[in-house]
Design a protein around this motif. Structure first.
Motif, short mmCIF file in Angstrom:
data_model
loop_
_atom_site.label_atom_id
_atom_site.label_comp_id
_atom_site.label_asym_id
_atom_site.label_seq_id
_atom_site.Cartn_x
_atom_site.Cartn_y
_atom_site.Cartn_z
N HIS A 1 18.12 -5.36 -0.73
CA HIS A 1 18.85 -4.73 -1.90
C HIS A 1 17.98 -3.95 -2.43
CE1 HIS A 1 22.42 -7.56 -3.27
NE2 HIS A 1 22.05 -8.38 -2.77
N ASN A 2 16.75 -4.21 -1.87
CA ASN A 2 15.49 -2.87 -2.93
C ASN A 2 16.31 -1.55 -1.62
OD1 ASN A 2 14.56 -4.74 -4.12
ND2 ASN A 2 12.66 -4.98 -3.07
N LEU A 3 16.15 -1.54 -0.78
CA LEU A 3 16.86 -0.21 0.56
C LEU A 3 18.10 -0.04 -0.61
CD1 LEU A 3 15.88 -1.41 4.01
CD2 LEU A 3 14.95 0.55 2.70
N PHE A 4 18.98 -1.03 -0.82
CA PHE A 4 20.49 -0.45 -1.06
C PHE A 4 20.21 0.61 -2.06
CE2 PHE A 4 24.29 -1.80 -4.01
CZ PHE A 4 25.46 -0.72 -2.91
N GLU A 5 19.68 -0.20 -3.86
CA GLU A 5 19.55 0.15 -5.06
C GLU A 5 18.96 1.92 -3.68
OE1 GLU A 5 20.48 -0.18 -7.16
OE2 GLU A 5 20.67 -2.50 -6.94
N ILE A 6 17.91 2.35 -3.35
CA ILE A 6 17.31 3.73 -2.93
C ILE A 6 18.62 4.16 -2.20
CG2 ILE A 6 16.22 5.09 -1.25
CD1 ILE A 6 14.18 2.57 -0.96
N GLU A 7 19.20 3.52 -1.98
CA GLU A 7 20.89 4.63 -0.92
C GLU A 7 21.50 5.17 -2.38
OE1 GLU A 7 20.72 1.95 3.22
OE2 GLU A 7 22.46 1.71 1.35
N LEU A 8 21.68 4.58 -2.99
CA LEU A 8 23.14 4.65 -3.95
C LEU A 8 21.69 5.43 -4.72
CD1 LEU A 8 23.47 1.20 -5.61
CD2 LEU A 8 25.72 2.67 -4.21
N ARG A 9 20.57 5.75 -5.12
CA ARG A 9 20.31 7.10 -6.14
C ARG A 9 19.89 8.31 -4.94
NH1 ARG A 9 16.58 2.76 -7.56
NH2 ARG A 9 14.87 4.27 -5.58
N ARG A 10 20.96 8.59 -3.79
CA ARG A 10 21.25 9.56 -3.30
C ARG A 10 22.24 10.32 -2.74
NH1 ARG A 10 17.79 6.51 2.10
NH2 ARG A 10 16.37 6.93 0.85
N ALA B 1 0.68 -1.45 -0.27
CA ALA B 1 -0.45 -0.11 -0.33
C ALA B 1 0.89 0.81 -0.20
CB ALA B 1 -0.32 0.21 1.09
N CYS B 2 1.67 1.58 0.23
CA CYS B 2 2.86 2.69 0.32
C CYS B 2 4.62 2.06 0.54
CB CYS B 2 2.94 2.87 2.39
SG CYS B 2 1.23 3.11 2.35
N PRO B 3 4.41 2.20 -1.02
CA PRO B 3 5.81 1.56 -1.32
C PRO B 3 7.15 2.17 -0.44
CG PRO B 3 4.22 1.39 -3.43
CD PRO B 3 4.35 1.77 -2.25
N GLU B 4 6.75 3.38 -1.03
CA GLU B 4 7.57 4.65 -1.00
C GLU B 4 8.26 4.42 1.29
OE1 GLU B 4 4.00 6.46 0.11
OE2 GLU B 4 4.73 5.06 -0.79
N LEU C 1 12.40 -1.74 5.93
CA LEU C 1 13.40 -2.58 6.97
C LEU C 1 13.13 -3.51 8.10
CD1 LEU C 1 16.36 -1.69 7.87
CD2 LEU C 1 15.73 -0.10 8.71
N MET C 2 11.69 -2.99 8.33
CA MET C 2 10.97 -4.46 8.77
C MET C 2 10.36 -5.18 8.55
SD MET C 2 8.39 -1.62 11.35
CE MET C 2 7.28 -3.11 12.34
N LEU C 3 10.39 -5.26 7.23
CA LEU C 3 10.36 -6.94 6.42
C LEU C 3 11.52 -7.42 6.61
CD1 LEU C 3 7.94 -8.62 5.12
CD2 LEU C 3 7.67 -6.87 3.25
N ALA C 4 12.17 -6.42 5.89
CA ALA C 4 14.10 -7.42 6.31
C ALA C 4 14.32 -7.85 6.83
CB ALA C 4 15.09 -6.34 5.90
#
Length: 314
Positions: free
Chosen positions: A62-71, A33-36, A42-45
């Protein structure tokens, strides 16, 4: 949103009670419902990880890591977790890939470069590790620990002479820790079963810091491997005399164990006995019992066990 908050609270309660299946189900609903919402992912991980589902936990990280890389500012939390898990799971191919990806995005970050160098080493890619540490040295020429990392990689690449030069340079940069850097090199030679070279280097440590008992013990261990037993015992005796001599029993016990590993059981028994003369300890009694049994002296071992039993009752 209010409904999601309630679900999140319920998921947190499930996690506290180690009810991972229920928590994961709710967290997946919220994430869809809130993918952002990174905190939910993180809790799910962690829920996956704690439940033992490492593969799905890695997917989330890995999904969180991809977000980190874009910052622009690399926070690296998911990266840290991926590195930790891949090391723990001994998945060195994946470890290298994640480290390479992080460095590609932040190629001047010394922490990320150091992790990449370490990943190459663990994956058996020593030449590439050398290249990483050489790059870091160009960035920071007067950092002694970088030369130690480079020295370790050079040694793994089969370049022992170049490795020694790196450790010598570390000692020149930080002369107060010179013996510490040489000791790192001596350990590399010992682990490579090159005890002659380990002896040569540890002697340098002893010249620099003759009152360090660890150096004398290490020297003794190398001498045992070379069959120079009496010299080894003399080295340990020097360790026992270092400082105020109150730790002599510890060093005699260590020597006893080293002699046991070399199957020199009579000599081991002598030094376990010396340890006991310095200090009554069940550990030293057990060492002596093991040495007696290894020599086939079962009656003597039983007498020592009986003596130990009386001490325990006191």
């Amino acid at each position: 949103m209010t409904n999601n908050r309630k679900k999140l609270e319920q998921a947190e309660n499930y996690l506290k009670e180690n009810q991972y299946t229920q928590a994961i189900s709710l967290l997946r609903e919220i994430h869809e419902a809130c993918p952002e919402e990174e905190s939910v992912l993180l809790m799910l991980a962690w829920a996956y990880y704690d439940s033992g589902d490492i593969a799905r936990a890695l997917d989330c990280f890995h999904n969180l890591f991809e977000i980190e890389l874009r910052r622009k500012v690399f926070t690296g939390f998911a990266y840290d977790e991926l590195v930790r898990i891949y090391k723990q799971e001994k998945k060195y191919y994946d470890l290298v890939k994640i480290c390479e990806k992080a460095v590609a995005a932040q190629d001047q970050d010394k922490y990320l470069l150091a992790e990449l160098g370490n990943a190459y080493l663990q994956a058996g890619r020593a030449t590439e590790a050398c290249a990483v540490y050489e790059k870091m040295i160009k960035m920071e020429e007067d950092e002694a620990e970088l030369y130690c990392l480079w020295g370790q990689a050079l040694f793994a690449a089969g370049l022992a002479a170049e490795s020694e030069d790196a450790y010598v340079r570390a000692g020149q940069i930080d002369p107060e820790q010179e013996s510490h850097y040489y000791f790192k090199l001596a350990n590399l030679f010992q682990r490579a079963r090159n005890d002659n070279e380990a002896v040569r280097v540890i002697k340098k440590c002893i010249v620099i810091d003759p009152d360090n008992p660890l150096f004398h013990c290490f020297y003794g261990d190398c001498l045992i491997s070379l069959g120079r037993v009496q010299e080894a015992c003399d080295a340990y005796s020097r360790a026992a005399r270092c400082g105020d001599g109150t730790r002599a029993a510890v060093y005699y016990n260590r020597l006893g164990n080293s002699l046991m590993n070399a199957r020199l059981f009579a000599e081991a028994a002598e030094y376990f006995s010396r340890a006991l003369n310095e200090e009554n300890s069940e550990v030293y009694y057990n060492g002596l019992i093991s040495a007696c049994r290894a020599m086939g002296k079962e009656d003597e071992a039983r007498k020592i066990i009986h003596e130990l039993g009386k001490i325990k009752k006191v």
